[in-house]
Design a protein around this motif. Structure first.
Motif, mmCIF file in Angstrom:
data_model
loop_
_atom_site.group_PDB
_atom_site.id
_atom_site.type_symbol
_atom_site.label_atom_id
_atom_site.label_comp_id
_atom_site.label_asym_id
_atom_site.label_seq_id
_atom_site.Cartn_x
_atom_site.Cartn_y
_atom_site.Cartn_z
ATOM 1 N N THR A 94 -22.020 -21.896 6.313
ATOM 2 C CA THR A 94 -22.127 -21.861 7.776
ATOM 3 C C THR A 94 -20.750 -21.933 8.424
ATOM 4 O O THR A 94 -20.442 -21.190 9.361
ATOM 5 N N GLU A 95 -19.894 -22.827 7.920
ATOM 6 C CA GLU A 95 -18.550 -22.983 8.471
ATOM 7 C C GLU A 95 -17.726 -21.713 8.273
ATOM 8 O O GLU A 95 -16.932 -21.322 9.148
ATOM 9 N N ALA A 96 -17.910 -21.045 7.129
ATOM 10 C CA ALA A 96 -17.175 -19.805 6.856
ATOM 11 C C ALA A 96 -17.585 -18.703 7.829
ATOM 12 O O ALA A 96 -16.743 -17.931 8.309
ATOM 13 N N ILE A 97 -18.866 -18.628 8.143
ATOM 14 C CA ILE A 97 -19.346 -17.619 9.089
ATOM 15 C C ILE A 97 -18.821 -17.912 10.493
ATOM 16 O O ILE A 97 -18.440 -17.005 11.244
ATOM 17 N N ILE A 98 -18.768 -19.188 10.850
ATOM 18 C CA ILE A 98 -18.223 -19.569 12.157
ATOM 19 C C ILE A 98 -16.748 -19.178 12.244
ATOM 20 O O ILE A 98 -16.291 -18.629 13.255
ATOM 21 N N ARG A 99 -15.995 -19.442 11.164
ATOM 22 C CA ARG A 99 -14.579 -19.059 11.147
ATOM 23 C C ARG A 99 -14.430 -17.550 11.258
ATOM 24 O O ARG A 99 -13.549 -17.052 11.955
ATOM 25 N N PHE A 100 -15.294 -16.819 10.564
ATOM 26 C CA PHE A 100 -15.238 -15.353 10.636
ATOM 27 C C PHE A 100 -15.439 -14.887 12.074
ATOM 28 O O PHE A 100 -14.712 -14.019 12.566
ATOM 29 N N SER A 101 -16.417 -15.462 12.744
ATOM 30 C CA SER A 101 -16.721 -15.050 14.118
ATOM 31 C C SER A 101 -15.569 -15.343 15.068
ATOM 32 O O SER A 101 -15.298 -14.577 15.998
ATOM 33 N N LYS A 102 -14.860 -16.444 14.811
ATOM 34 C CA LYS A 102 -13.753 -16.832 15.673
ATOM 35 C C LYS A 102 -12.465 -16.073 15.358
ATOM 36 O O LYS A 102 -11.619 -15.889 16.223
ATOM 37 N N GLU A 103 -12.325 -15.644 14.106
ATOM 38 C CA GLU A 103 -11.042 -15.089 13.662
ATOM 39 C C GLU A 103 -11.172 -13.663 13.141
ATOM 40 O O GLU A 103 -10.499 -13.270 12.195
ATOM 41 N N LYS A 104 -12.028 -12.865 13.776
ATOM 42 C CA LYS A 104 -12.242 -11.484 13.319
ATOM 43 C C LYS A 104 -10.951 -10.678 13.278
ATOM 44 O O LYS A 104 -10.730 -9.858 12.391
ATOM 45 N N GLU A 105 -10.085 -10.934 14.260
ATOM 46 C CA GLU A 105 -8.858 -10.128 14.366
ATOM 47 C C GLU A 105 -7.705 -10.707 13.573
ATOM 48 O O GLU A 105 -6.658 -10.083 13.451
ATOM 49 N N LYS A 106 -7.877 -11.921 13.053
ATOM 50 C CA LYS A 106 -6.793 -12.564 12.309
ATOM 51 C C LYS A 106 -6.687 -11.945 10.916
ATOM 52 O O LYS A 106 -7.668 -11.859 10.189
ATOM 53 N N SER A 107 -5.501 -11.518 10.541
ATOM 54 C CA SER A 107 -5.333 -10.853 9.251
ATOM 55 C C SER A 107 -5.104 -11.861 8.139
ATOM 56 O O SER A 107 -4.352 -12.816 8.283
ATOM 57 N N ALA A 108 -5.798 -11.645 7.038
ATOM 58 C CA ALA A 108 -5.607 -12.471 5.854
ATOM 59 C C ALA A 108 -4.686 -11.733 4.893
ATOM 60 O O ALA A 108 -4.704 -10.506 4.819
ATOM 61 N N ASN A 109 -3.877 -12.469 4.162
ATOM 62 C CA ASN A 109 -2.901 -11.841 3.289
ATOM 63 C C ASN A 109 -3.488 -11.688 1.883
ATOM 64 O O ASN A 109 -3.263 -12.506 1.001
ATOM 65 N N TYR A 110 -4.260 -10.605 1.683
ATOM 66 C CA TYR A 110 -4.908 -10.392 0.393
ATOM 67 C C TYR A 110 -3.890 -10.067 -0.703
ATOM 68 O O TYR A 110 -4.073 -10.438 -1.853
ATOM 69 N N ALA A 111 -2.816 -9.374 -0.331
ATOM 70 C CA ALA A 111 -1.788 -9.049 -1.326
ATOM 71 C C ALA A 111 -1.131 -10.324 -1.845
ATOM 72 O O ALA A 111 -0.863 -10.471 -3.041
ATOM 73 N N LEU A 112 -0.897 -11.266 -0.935
ATOM 74 C CA LEU A 112 -0.286 -12.538 -1.319
ATOM 75 C C LEU A 112 -1.213 -13.306 -2.251
ATOM 76 O O LEU A 112 -0.774 -13.872 -3.259
ATOM 77 N N LEU A 113 -2.496 -13.314 -1.938
ATOM 78 C CA LEU A 113 -3.466 -13.989 -2.799
ATOM 79 C C LEU A 113 -3.469 -13.371 -4.197
ATOM 80 O O LEU A 113 -3.425 -14.078 -5.206
ATOM 81 N N LYS A 114 -3.506 -12.056 -4.237
ATOM 82 C CA LYS A 114 -3.569 -11.361 -5.516
ATOM 83 C C LYS A 114 -2.376 -11.697 -6.399
ATOM 84 O O LYS A 114 -2.513 -11.961 -7.597
ATOM 85 N N GLU A 115 -1.192 -11.705 -5.814
ATOM 86 C CA GLU A 115 0.010 -11.985 -6.598
ATOM 87 C C GLU A 115 0.056 -13.446 -7.051
ATOM 88 O O GLU A 115 0.420 -13.737 -8.185
#
Length: 251
Positions: A111-132
């Protein structure tokens, strides 16, 4: 309504997540379920979801390879990783500002993850950084963002880190310095938890690699002198653990 896709090789995991979403997150609609990455890529291209629930460890392909199939301008969806990774690797998710759910999935965390998604739709996550960072061997190196690229730093060459609000300065040997838009807490979770022998949060503003501590000074509230001549303050409650750590390393 949030249009979502689940990509997970385990049918039970897909069913459980769908049931949890139906019960606790009625604003999420599952429009496709996929049991492997190639199917997931096709479903994303066809359905153009808002959100993808993505397992990482799947036969044939890692979930981390998903973005390799898309150009940057095609990525209009956000990802919530579902993972059974052990605790130390979870720090890489936090460091990269990427949302994740640990299996078995807790309804409250979902539930908390969905709430964060709704609030931060435009916020970019650094998937390349995670992968490395997940590829690094026990974080012998860490990848940090620098402009539009990633810089790889060997952790054993880091002398200390200084926290400055939402930023951290990383000071390495040969006076190499990096300013990163991550607070010190992010680095503490990666370096101090995974490399407990070497890194220690000695002060609210400093993390130090104890291999570079030259001396401990009791005067002026306590400080440590590093091999590069820098003096850093040390909190009273950290003195005993720092001295113990130095003794263990130098036996």
């Amino acid at each position: 309504m949030i249009q979502a896709i689940i990509i997970d090789d385990e049918k039970r995991a897909r069913v459980n997540l769908t049931l949890l979403l139906n019960e606790y997150c009625s604003d999420v609609k599952i429009i496709a379920e996929c049991e492997n990455l190639p199917e997931g890529v096709k479903a994303i291209r066809k359905n153009k979801p808002d959100l993808v629930f993505l397992d990482i460890e799947m036969p044939g392909h890692s979930g981390l390879e998903l973005l390799d199939f898309f150009d940057e301008n095609e990525i209009s969806f956000k990802i919530i990783f579902t993972t059974a990774y052990q605790e130390y690797a979870i720090q890489a998710f936090k460091f990269s500002a990427v949302d994740y759910l640990l299996k078995p999935i807790n309804p409250t965390e979902l539930t908390e993850a969905i709430i964060r998604f709704s609030k931060e739709k435009e916020k970019s996550a650094n998937y390349a950084l995670l992968k490395e960072n997940l590829k690094q061997d026990s974080f012998k190196k860490i990848a940090i963002p620098s402009g539009n690229s990633l810089v790889f730093i060997e952790t054993e060459k880091i002398i200390y880190l200084k926290g400055e609000g939402a930023y951290s300065e990383i000071v390495c040997i040969n006076n190499e310095k990096h300013l990163v838009s991550r607070n010190l807490k992010n680095f503490e979770e990666i370096l101090c938890l995974q490399n407990q022998t070497y890194f220690n949060r000695i002060h609210k503003s400093y993390i130090v690699n104890t291999n570079f501590i030259k001396a401990y000074n009791k005067s002026d509230g306590g400080s440590v002198e590093l091999t590069n001549g820098v003096h850093l303050p040390i909190s009273n409650e950290k003195v005993a653990s720092i001295l113990e750590t130095i003794q263990l390393i130098r036996r």
